[in-house]
Structures are given as structure tokens and as C-alpha cells.
Design a protein around this motif. Structure first.
Motif, mmCIF file in Angstrom:
data_model
loop_
_atom_site.group_PDB
_atom_site.id
_atom_site.type_symbol
_atom_site.label_atom_id
_atom_site.label_comp_id
_atom_site.label_asym_id
_atom_site.label_seq_id
_atom_site.Cartn_x
_atom_site.Cartn_y
_atom_site.Cartn_z
ATOM 1 N N CYS A 50 13.670 41.067 41.260
ATOM 2 C CA CYS A 50 14.482 40.762 42.267
ATOM 3 C C CYS A 50 14.705 39.259 42.263
ATOM 4 N N ASN A 51 13.749 38.268 42.318
ATOM 5 C CA ASN A 51 14.078 36.958 42.304
ATOM 6 C C ASN A 51 14.823 36.492 41.018
ATOM 7 N N MET A 52 14.221 37.128 39.774
ATOM 8 C CA MET A 52 14.968 36.804 38.504
ATOM 9 C C MET A 52 16.419 37.141 38.381
ATOM 10 N N ALA A 53 16.694 38.280 39.248
ATOM 11 C CA ALA A 53 18.278 38.798 39.185
ATOM 12 C C ALA A 53 19.050 37.749 40.383
ATOM 13 N N SER A 193 23.202 44.915 38.816
ATOM 14 C CA SER A 193 24.471 44.640 38.397
ATOM 15 C C SER A 193 25.578 45.465 39.719
ATOM 16 N N LEU A 194 25.389 46.573 40.034
ATOM 17 C CA LEU A 194 26.166 47.064 40.659
ATOM 18 C C LEU A 194 26.297 46.497 42.282
ATOM 19 N N PHE A 195 25.074 46.078 42.755
ATOM 20 C CA PHE A 195 24.875 45.277 43.971
ATOM 21 C C PHE A 195 25.520 43.872 43.959
ATOM 22 N N PHE A 196 25.395 43.400 42.987
ATOM 23 C CA PHE A 196 26.075 42.033 42.880
ATOM 24 C C PHE A 196 27.566 42.221 42.770
ATOM 25 N N LEU A 197 28.071 43.156 42.079
ATOM 26 C CA LEU A 197 29.400 43.419 42.337
ATOM 27 C C LEU A 197 29.908 43.757 43.709
ATOM 28 N N ALA A 198 29.187 44.541 44.140
ATOM 29 C CA ALA A 198 29.504 45.013 45.659
ATOM 30 C C ALA A 198 29.146 43.995 46.611
ATOM 31 N N SER A 199 28.766 42.771 46.269
ATOM 32 C CA SER A 199 28.473 41.516 47.066
ATOM 33 C C SER A 199 29.395 40.437 46.638
ATOM 34 N N ASP A 201 30.232 37.873 48.124
ATOM 35 C CA ASP A 201 30.056 36.574 48.949
ATOM 36 C C ASP A 201 28.659 36.291 48.226
ATOM 37 N N TYR A 202 27.798 36.892 47.443
ATOM 38 C CA TYR A 202 26.727 36.261 47.053
ATOM 39 C C TYR A 202 26.819 35.618 45.655
ATOM 40 N N PRO A 203 26.330 34.535 45.449
ATOM 41 C CA PRO A 203 26.890 33.623 44.448
ATOM 42 C C PRO A 203 25.796 33.675 42.973
ATOM 43 N N PHE A 204 24.623 34.242 43.379
ATOM 44 C CA PHE A 204 23.657 34.286 42.143
ATOM 45 C C PHE A 204 23.496 35.564 41.355
ATOM 46 N N TYR A 208 23.752 33.339 35.938
ATOM 47 C CA TYR A 208 25.392 33.214 36.447
ATOM 48 C C TYR A 208 25.678 32.834 37.925
ATOM 49 N N THR A 209 26.416 31.885 38.212
ATOM 50 C CA THR A 209 26.590 31.583 39.611
ATOM 51 C C THR A 209 28.137 31.642 39.752
ATOM 52 N N ARG A 210 28.453 32.373 40.754
ATOM 53 C CA ARG A 210 29.878 32.498 41.008
ATOM 54 C C ARG A 210 30.432 30.972 41.422
ATOM 55 N N PRO A 211 31.803 30.918 40.965
ATOM 56 C CA PRO A 211 32.314 29.504 41.319
ATOM 57 C C PRO A 211 32.742 29.543 42.854
#
Length: 211
Positions: A50-53, A193-199, A201-204, A208-211
Motif C-alpha cells: 500500500c505504501n509502495m503504491a 490502479s483502479l482506486f488511483f484512477l477513481a481518486s 485528487d490523490y497525487p501519488f 508517478y506524481t500527478r501534476p
């Protein structure tokens, strides 16, 4: 030479003879071992993954667990996994991840068994039809490929003992060693991957870091 004539598959699968009982005992023992392995893997590796992702601060269970996760911060961002609520949290709950890991190992074991059966013609009449009857008593009975005699000295055709001891074959150990981690990391990677795409506002996410 010692030879036997192939028995009817349906009769052999339902009569409680040694091969059927042995296969069932081996399968149950295998699932228990896979369950223990997947449970330990989930317990010790889930938070570090979880921390790595998500770079959220989660640690292993012996190093603080999720006590330092950013989900406890008053301000966002909050880890998509650790802040998940029902019903989405079911997708990443330990029972779900363990189930997927065990299922992957069992399916890999099945593939290896089928490959071994296909490469060993002498075992076709006794092994290829057992699984359908373990899973579905109403499955139609496949006929043996031929009525050729089976060699009693062939370990793939003679009755054997099942249970825990039979689980330590090369096939079973290989499917455990590969299947459980493959299911664990593969499923968690897809879910992360799915949780990141569904969030949005979460940058990490990993490196990869969202601009």
C-alpha cells in the motif's frame, strides 16, 4: 506384467476408491496450505505494498502498521485504499485478496496437472477425468481415450495416499510458490490502479506524481 483395465470414470469417481479419495484429500490439504501462505503474505506485505503504491506511510504490522498513514492527517491527500468505504473496501479487504491468491494457485495447479496429464498418455485414463467429478457430480462422464491396459508400476496410475504429504510434490510446491504471489500482487496492482484512477485528487501512484 501387472496390468489393470481402466475403470468407468463415473464409477471410479463416485465409488470412493483410493484415487478419488486421495485426490480429494490432496486438494483439500493443498487449499489449506495455500490459505495459510496467502494469509501470511497478506498480513506482512499488504501495508508495505500500500505504501509502495500510494506513498501513504503505511508500514509492516511489526513496524507500526497504518499508524503513520496519511489517512490520519486532518488535511488531504488521503490514501485511496486506507480511506475506502463500503462497498469499495470489500474489493481490497484481506479476505478478498486471500481468496483471489488461493484461487490463482489452485487454477495454476490445475493447469500444471493438465499439462502433466497431456504429456503422460498412461495417466490419461485415471487422472484426466477426476476433477470434473470433484467439482460437479452431474458432469457427463468422459470416455477414456482408449481401452489400453495401464501399467501397475506406473505411479501415475496406481492408488496412492493423499493428504498433506501429497502436497509436497514438485507440481504443488511450484504452483504454491508462483500462484499465491501472482494472485496477490496481480490483484493488488489492478485494484491499486483502479482506486488511483477513481481518486483524481490523490497525487501519488508508485513513482508517478500527478501534476
Amino acid at each position: 506384467p501387472c496390468t489393470i483395465t481402466p475403470a468407468n470414470p463415473r464409477t471410479m469417481a463416485r465409488s470412493g476408491r483410493a484415487p478419488t479419495r486421495a485426490d480429494r484429500a490432496e486438494l483439500i490439504s493443498y487449499c489449506v496450505l495455500a490459505l495459510l501462505y496467502a494469509g501470511l503474505l497478506s498480513y506482512f506485505v499488504h501495508n508495505p505494498f500500500c505504501n509502495m503504491a500510494f506513498r501513504c506511510g503505511c508500514r509492516g504490522p511489526l513496524n507500526g502498521g497504518w499508524a503513520l498513514c496519511n489517512v490520519h492527517n486532518p488535511e488531504p491527500p488521503h490514501c485511496p485504499w486506507c480511506s475506502a468505504t463500503s462497498p469499495a473496501v470489500i474489493l481490497v479487504s484481506p479476505p478478498t485478496v486471500v481468496f483471489i491468491s488461493v484461487l490463482t494457485a489452485v487454477l495454476l495447479r490445475l493447469v500444471l496437472s493438465r499439462c502433466a496429464t497431456a504429456s503422460s498418455p498412461s495417466s490419461t485414463a485415471t487422472a484426466s477425468y477426476l476433477l470434473p467429478y470433484l467439482l460437479d457430480e452431474t458432469a457427463p462422464a468422459p470416455a477414456p481415450e482408449s481401452d489400453s491396459e495401464l501399467d501397475c508400476n506406473d505411479p501415475t496410475t496406481t492408488p496412492r495416499e493423499g493428504g498433506l504429504g501429497a502436497c509436497f510434490s514438485v507440481r504443488n510446491l511450484l504452483s504454491l510458490a508462483i500462484g499465491v504471489p501472482l494472485g496477490f500482487f496481480g490483484y493488488n496492482l489492478v485494484m491499486a490502479s483502479l482506486f488511483f484512477l477513481a481518486s483524481p485528487d490523490y497525487p501519488f501512484f508508485f513513482w508517478y506524481t500527478r501534476p
